[in-house]
Design a protein around this motif. Structure first.
Motif, PDB file in Angstrom:
ATOM      1  N   LEU A 199      35.003  70.066  42.409  1.00 27.34           N
ATOM      2  CA  LEU A 199      34.651  70.465  43.774  1.00 27.34           C
ATOM      3  C   LEU A 199      33.144  70.458  43.996  1.00 27.34           C
ATOM      4  N   ARG A 200      32.396  70.657  42.926  1.00 28.43           N
ATOM      5  CA  ARG A 200      30.928  70.617  43.057  1.00 28.43           C
ATOM      6  C   ARG A 200      30.404  69.189  43.124  1.00 28.43           C
ATOM      7  N   GLN A 201      31.268  68.238  42.775  1.00 30.47           N
ATOM      8  CA  GLN A 201      30.832  66.838  42.739  1.00 30.47           C
ATOM      9  C   GLN A 201      31.287  66.028  43.944  1.00 30.47           C
ATOM     10  N   ILE A 202      32.477  66.334  44.467  1.00 29.93           N
ATOM     11  CA  ILE A 202      33.055  65.481  45.522  1.00 29.93           C
ATOM     12  C   ILE A 202      32.804  66.065  46.909  1.00 29.93           C
ATOM     13  N   GLN A 203      32.990  65.209  47.886  1.00 29.42           N
ATOM     14  CA  GLN A 203      32.914  65.637  49.286  1.00 29.42           C
ATOM     15  C   GLN A 203      34.321  66.007  49.728  1.00 29.42           C
ATOM     16  N   VAL A 204      34.566  67.301  49.864  1.00 25.09           N
ATOM     17  CA  VAL A 204      35.881  67.761  50.292  1.00 25.09           C
ATOM     18  C   VAL A 204      36.046  67.432  51.776  1.00 25.09           C
ATOM     19  N   PRO A 205      37.254  66.963  52.197  1.00 24.21           N
ATOM     20  CA  PRO A 205      37.458  66.665  53.622  1.00 24.21           C
ATOM     21  C   PRO A 205      37.037  67.829  54.516  1.00 24.21           C
ATOM     22  N   ALA A 206      36.493  67.508  55.675  1.00 25.42           N
ATOM     23  CA  ALA A 206      35.927  68.526  56.567  1.00 25.42           C
ATOM     24  C   ALA A 206      36.977  69.517  57.060  1.00 25.42           C
ATOM     25  N   LEU A 243      43.448  64.218  50.126  1.00 25.96           N
ATOM     26  CA  LEU A 243      42.502  65.236  49.690  1.00 25.96           C
ATOM     27  C   LEU A 243      41.452  64.665  48.743  1.00 25.96           C
ATOM     28  N   GLY A 244      41.827  63.643  47.975  1.00 31.78           N
ATOM     29  CA  GLY A 244      40.889  63.032  47.049  1.00 31.78           C
ATOM     30  C   GLY A 244      40.935  63.610  45.653  1.00 31.78           C
ATOM     31  N   MET A 285      43.430  59.578  39.855  1.00 34.34           N
ATOM     32  CA  MET A 285      42.777  60.661  40.575  1.00 34.34           C
ATOM     33  C   MET A 285      42.513  61.839  39.634  1.00 34.34           C
ATOM     34  N   GLU A 286      41.318  62.424  39.756  1.00 33.05           N
ATOM     35  CA  GLU A 286      40.956  63.539  38.888  1.00 33.05           C
ATOM     36  C   GLU A 286      41.638  64.819  39.364  1.00 33.05           C
ATOM     37  N   LYS A 287      41.966  65.686  38.405  1.00 30.31           N
ATOM     38  CA  LYS A 287      42.661  66.938  38.724  1.00 30.31           C
ATOM     39  C   LYS A 287      41.680  67.940  39.327  1.00 30.31           C
ATOM     40  N   LEU A 288      42.192  68.759  40.231  1.00 28.45           N
ATOM     41  CA  LEU A 288      41.390  69.784  40.903  1.00 28.45           C
ATOM     42  C   LEU A 288      40.787  70.740  39.883  1.00 28.45           C
ATOM     43  N   SER A 289      39.462  70.979  40.003  1.00 21.47           N
ATOM     44  CA  SER A 289      38.748  71.917  39.138  1.00 21.47           C
ATOM     45  C   SER A 289      37.478  72.357  39.850  1.00 21.47           C
ATOM     46  N   ARG A 290      36.840  73.378  39.339  1.00 19.23           N
ATOM     47  CA  ARG A 290      35.597  73.849  39.952  1.00 19.23           C
ATOM     48  C   ARG A 290      34.483  72.818  39.822  1.00 19.23           C
ATOM     49  N   SER A 291      34.407  72.190  38.667  1.00 18.65           N
ATOM     50  CA  SER A 291      33.364  71.169  38.480  1.00 18.65           C
ATOM     51  C   SER A 291      33.593  69.988  39.421  1.00 18.65           C
TER      52      SER A 291
END
Length: 505
Positions: free
Chosen positions: A9-16, A242-243, A1-7
């Motif tokens: 968050l711009r790529q993945i679909q965050v849970p609703a 969370l993904g 799993m990739e670590k949380l970052s700004r880039s």
């Protein structure tokens, strides 16, 4: 799993069901001393609520105030972290998840002091926030301006304010708002006093001292939110849902309160109230502190020595048990609230209901043994004022608060001092009672006299007569010595559980 970052968050679909703060950072308007769980779950979250409501456009520079800390981990995630807010709302279990995005960077004060100074000299900076523990707001006579950095937080703050004063040549509009969150009474006033003392000790210009007093605003605050920190046992499962991988996950309760003793003009600059947050601006925070200390902290300190000796381990177990839960509720509503001189009964009743709701939070595993730490000073500050006021007001003793005192005194009879702690036994299990060493030595010495045959009535008189512990001779409180000795006689004969069961019947 990739670590949380700004880039990411711009790529993945965050849970609703996850709220995400603004990804584009605003100007660095807040300098925050302290990178730990509490400030991230409290101050960081509060400023994000302003940002989400369009009321604040700034970002936060976090300073790691001691040599070891989390600045590297924060920078590794580009300042992002997920906050889990969990608890009860109207009797229903609620969990809210939010990615807090307002930290621009984290600095280590010991390896990046020049960069910290540069932030203090910035035109954009408006606020300095801190939580450096209660021991952080102290005067260290060894600190010097030439140190990079000085050791104590007040000295670091003085040095930064002097750098700002020099940068802007003492401009009156370049002062800052200093907002300490350390858990000491009058934290802002105390911090201001130490900063002024350091400026005098360092022989800084009189004009700077005048600028400190007139251009800067030091506010005193009262903070309240239980933050349990990194949810180690659940972290892998939470991150899977969370993904992304988040090494800075932090969990806290839903409840929050921030009482700020400062000018109303500041409330307009930080419009927390306008967006429905539980923030109180006041000219005098004393009544709010008294409410919290007596009701929330007082109920804790009343229930813990009773419930632990009853055989329970957590606050939730204390509240779920019909006997101890009823004891705590009765102590709050029948003894603590009536003793308060506060005339706002609706506010007191609401706070009491909220306290009970928080104690029942199934997400928080608050161990009684950890709250038992330093119980003598806690009882003196949190419960004794209610006991004395109740007795004065009604000319009789509050029975449950007296029983809690008796149970606390009984703990000191259960063991011996080993390596500065009182090693005791509950049933067949050992536990360590931590308290001021002088108090431990005094009380265990008195209880040793009981083992040698001193009657419990005389033991009680000696325990209650410890002025250095209680701040006064409690034998002078009408009928208190008699009531405590009677309870102790019953406890020694029957045990805390049987005595409490009989009381509740």
């Amino acid at each position: 799993m990739e670590k949380l970052s700004r880039s990411l968050l711009r790529q993945i679909q965050v849970p609703a069901n996850v709220t995400v703060g603004p990804l584009n950072l605003g100007p660095e308007q807040v300098l925050q001393f302290g990178e730990g769980n509490f400030l991230r779950a409290f101050v960081g979250w509060l400023f994000q609520q302003l940002s989400l409501a369009g009321k604040f456009s700034g970002s936060i520079v976090v300073v790691q105030p001691i040599a070891q800390g989390m600045s590297a981990a924060i920078n590794d995630q580009q300042g992002l972290y997920t906050l889990l807010l969990r608890g009860l709302e109207q009797g229903q279990l609620v969990e809210k998840r939010e990615i807090v995005t307002n930290i621009s960077r984290a600095l280590n004060a010991y390896s990046q002091w020049a960069e910290v100074v540069a932030v203090a000299e910035s035109e954009q900076l408006q606020y300095i926030v801190s939580n450096t523990t209660e021991a952080g707001i102290v005067l260290d006579e060894q600190d010097q301006l030439a140190m990079q950095p000085p050791q104590s937080y007040p000295a670091k703050l003085t040095a930064l304010l002097y750098a700002r004063y020099q940068k802007f040549q003492g401009a009156a509009d370049k002062g800052l708002v200093i907002i300490p969150c350390e858990l000491i009474e009058n934290n802002g006033k105390t911090l201001r006093q130490i900063v002024l003392q350091l400026a005098t000790n360092w022989q800084l210009p009189a004009e700077f001292i005048t600028w400190l007093k007139e251009a800067n605003t030091f506010v005193s605050t009262l903070v309240d939110r239980v933050v349990t920190g990194y949810p180690r046992e659940e972290a892998a499962t939470i991150c899977e849902r969370l993904g992304y991988q988040d090494d800075l996950l932090v969990a806290a309760e839903l409840y929050h309160l921030w009482v700020i003793e400062g000018p109303e003009t500041l409330a307009a600059r930080l419009p927390f109230r306008e967006i429905g947050l539980n923030i109180i601006w006041t000219a005098d925070q004393r009544k709010y502190r008294e409410r919290k200390v007596r009701i929330l902290n007082g109920a804790h300190t009343t229930g813990i020595p009773v419930s632990y000796q009853y055989g329970l381990d957590t606050v939730k177990e204390m509240m779920d048990n019909p006997v101890t839960g009823n004891f705590v509720r009765q102590a709050i509503y029948q003894e603590i609230l009536p003793a308060l001189a506060d005339s706002d009964r609706e506010a007191l009743d609401n706070l009491a209901a909220e306290v009970i709701n928080r104690f029942n939070n199934p997400y928080i595993k608050h161990y009684l043994l950890s709250i038992l730490l330093n119980s003598s000073s806690k009882y003196r500050a949190r419960v004794l004022p209610s006991l004395l006021d109740y007795q004065q007001k009604y000319q009789k003793l509050p029975r449950r608060l007296v029983f809690a005192l008796s149970c606390l005194l009984n703990v000191y009879s259960l063991g011996e001092i080993v390596a500065g702690k009182l090693t005791c036994k509950r049933d067949k299990t050992e536990f360590a009672m931590q308290d001021d060493l002088a108090t431990l030595e005094l009380f265990t010495a008195i209880w040793q006299e009981y083992q040698q045959g001193l009657p419990l009535e005389q033991v009680t008189a000696k325990l209650l007569g410890a002025v250095q512990v209680w701040g006064q001779d409690l034998n002078k409180v009408p009928h208190l010595t008699e009531a405590v000795s009677k309870f102790l006689i019953e406890i020694k004969a029957l045990g805390v559980k049987a005595v409490l069961d009989n009381m509740q019947k």
